[in-house]
Design an enzyme around this catalytic site. Structure first.
Site, PDB file in Angstrom:
ATOM      1  N   ASN A   1       0.819  -1.203   0.000  1.00  0.00           N
ATOM      2  CA  ASN A   1       0.000   0.000   0.000  1.00  0.00           C
ATOM      3  C   ASN A   1       0.860   1.262   0.000  1.00  0.00           C
ATOM      4  OD1 ASN A   1      -2.272   1.761   0.376  1.00  0.00           O
ATOM      5  ND2 ASN A   1      -3.330   0.086   1.423  1.00  0.00           N
TER       6      ASN A   1
ATOM      7  N   HIS B   1      20.942   0.611  16.121  1.00  0.00           N
ATOM      8  CA  HIS B   1      22.282   0.763  16.696  1.00  0.00           C
ATOM      9  C   HIS B   1      22.222   0.537  18.196  1.00  0.00           C
ATOM     10  CE1 HIS B   1      21.056   4.757  18.082  1.00  0.00           C
ATOM     11  NE2 HIS B   1      20.573   4.936  16.871  1.00  0.00           N
TER      12      HIS B   1
ATOM     13  N   LYS C   1       9.317  -9.258  18.107  1.00  0.00           N
ATOM     14  CA  LYS C   1       9.792 -10.639  18.074  1.00  0.00           C
ATOM     15  C   LYS C   1       8.974 -11.425  17.064  1.00  0.00           C
ATOM     16  CE  LYS C   1       7.028 -11.971  22.068  1.00  0.00           C
ATOM     17  NZ  LYS C   1       7.015 -12.530  23.395  1.00  0.00           N
TER      18      LYS C   1
ATOM     19  N   ARG D   1       1.147  -8.552  20.776  1.00  0.00           N
ATOM     20  CA  ARG D   1       0.904  -9.760  21.571  1.00  0.00           C
ATOM     21  C   ARG D   1      -0.124 -10.633  20.860  1.00  0.00           C
ATOM     22  NH1 ARG D   1       1.218  -5.813  25.871  1.00  0.00           N
ATOM     23  NH2 ARG D   1       3.029  -6.299  27.161  1.00  0.00           N
TER      24      ARG D   1
END
Length: 188
Positions: free
Chosen positions: A74, A104, A156, A170
């Site tokens: 998009n 960094h 993650k 989550r």
């Protein structure tokens, strides 16, 4: 004479990189090209891109981006490119999604943003759907058929056939692999 050649080579490399960036993120990302044909120009620019729908106004940071067949990207999507970004087949990225591959380490107290540069590849597997304004951080893999809700920050890996929402993202639901997902409006 050796220093002059070295300086000229460095200058030429900087000019070449700048011109390529103007080509890629100026012309190819502009409204001048149709979204159904933009993939051809990306492929001609040296990227591994298959037939996809790619809207204008995005940013591509390098040729280390791989876009699989049938993707829908998009308006305003940012693909960093400090490390490879791989989009599988039929991946959908909502407007203003950020896929960030570079970061960094924290620097000293004098300048926290002056730490050592690090990068991590991002992989978004076949059939995944990333909602508008979601942020995918370095080193993350989004599993096949997963859904990332709008505005989520993914720090993650996301398991296949799941729905994640929030900041940080989550798990809110598991999907059957064959199920047609009908997520709540907040996911879109």
């Amino acid at each position: 004479m050796r220093n002059l050649r070295k300086t000229l080579r460095l200058l030429l490399a900087l000019v070449r990189r700048r011109l390529f960036n103007i080509w890629l993120n100026g012309f190819v990302a502009s409204e001048l090209l149709p979204e159904h044909g933009r993939w051809l120009f990306l492929r001609a620019s040296g990227m591994r891109v298959e037939r996809s729908l790619i809207d204008s106004g995005g940013y591509i940071g390098s040729t280390r981006i791989v876009i699989g067949r049938g993707c829908s990207i998009n308006h305003g999507v940012f693909l960093d490119g400090s490390a490879p970004v791989v989009l599988g087949r039929n991946v959908s990225l909502g407007m203003n999604v950020l896929v960030i591959t570079g970061t960094h380490q924290p620097g000293s107290a004098v300048n926290r943003a002056d730490g050592a540069f690090t990068a991590g590849p991002v992989r978004i597997e076949d059939g995944a759907w990333i909602g508008a304004a979601a942020v995918i951080l370095p080193g993350v893999t989004i599993g096949h058929g997963a859904i990332v809700g709008a505005g989520s920050v993914v720090m993650k890996d996301v398991a296949p056939d799941t729905v994640v929402l929030g900041n940080p993202a989550r798990l809110v639901r598991r999907l059957d692999a064959d199920e047609q997902a009908d997520p709540e409006p907040s996911v879109r």
